[in-house]
Design an enzyme around this catalytic site. Structure first.
Site, PDB file in Angstrom:
ATOM      1  N   ASP A  51       0.862  -1.246  -0.034  1.00 11.03           N
ATOM      2  CA  ASP A  51      -0.063   0.045  -0.076  1.00 11.03           C
ATOM      3  C   ASP A  51       0.865   1.385  -0.118  1.00 11.03           C
ATOM      4  OD1 ASP A  51      -2.499   1.295   0.597  1.00 11.03           O
ATOM      5  OD2 ASP A  51      -1.213   2.071   2.492  1.00 11.03           O
ATOM      6  N   GLU A 123      -2.153  -5.535  -3.517  1.00  9.15           N
ATOM      7  CA  GLU A 123      -1.114  -4.462  -2.650  1.00  9.15           C
ATOM      8  C   GLU A 123       0.001  -5.305  -2.137  1.00  9.15           C
ATOM      9  OE1 GLU A 123      -3.586  -0.833  -0.890  1.00  9.15           O
ATOM     10  OE2 GLU A 123      -3.585  -2.603   0.118  1.00  9.15           O
TER      11      GLU A 123
END
Length: 228
Positions: A51, A123
């Site tokens: 992320d 992610e």
């Protein structure tokens, strides 16, 4: 994992040196929990790392691509690009959904199609790629997979109705805006959420969506249509 490695090599030219970290990226918590005796790692920590890499890469791209765009507009555009539904779509586009390891219960309830799981998977893969190949490899992958969608304006056309509604209602002062989930319909893997938006306690409108965020956007859109 052989099929996954073949996919990554043939489609993206990526060959992991650390096979274990790639496997971890594709291991959901539900699978790890069902195999605790094997002490299997799951992908949540890699998701955290990925992320950060994603936010940094997209932020840098937008900063360079749109030198005249205000900070607020860049933030809105970035949030549209990296939102859960977008990342889930990229996971499917890359074929990642076919290779994630899920627990039996999660598999039975449609976890392989769940946007939250697929978005987290994307992610986690970025996190694994960062550790194995470095920042340049993450940027190259995103330039191949995500950036072309931005270049053709796919995200420019996505309206942030919640922000537009807030700006409209608060033009003459602060107004408290709340979104309340009033119903959830359908099985766990395919729910539809119903949300009501209130302004200073007064109901404005109602919306539906496959996630709470999408339902809130729909409610805001309907409220804008009602007010305008």
């Amino acid at each position: 994992m052989d099929k996954l490695e073949k996919l990554l090599h043939e489609r993206f030219g990526i060959v992991f040196a650390d096979k274990a970290i790639l496997e971890t990226a594709f291991t959901h918590t539900s699978y790890a929990n069902e195999h605790r005796a094997l002490n299997i790692s799951h992908n949540e920590r890699l998701e955290f790392l990925g992320d950060a890499a994603l936010q940094l890469t997209i932020s840098g791209y937008l900063y360079r691509k749109y030198p005249e765009m205000p900070e607020g507009d860049m933030s809105k555009l970035r949030s549209m690009i990296v939102r859960e539904e977008s990342l889930a779509g990229f996971s499917r586009q890359c074929g990642f959904d076919q290779h994630i390891k899920l627990g039996r219960g999660e598999e039975k309830t449609g976890g392989r199609n769940r946007p939250a799981i697929l978005g987290d998977l994307f992610e986690a893969f970025l996190g694994a790629l960062l550790l194995d190949k470095g920042v340049a490899a993450v940027e190259a992958f995103l330039n191949q997979v995500m950036i072309p969608q931005v270049e053709v304006g796919n995200y420019d056309r996505v309206k942030d109705y919640k922000t537009t509604l807030q700006e409209l209602l608060q033009v003459n002062g602060d107004i408290t805006i709340n979104y309340q989930v009033v119903n959830e319909v359908g099985p766990a893997h395919d729910k539809t959420f119903e949300v009501i938006v209130f302004a200073d306690g007064k109901k404005l409108s109602q919306g539906k969506g496959k996630s709470k965020k999408l339902a809130e956007q729909d409610a805001a859109k309907n409220a804008l249509e009602y007010l305008q």
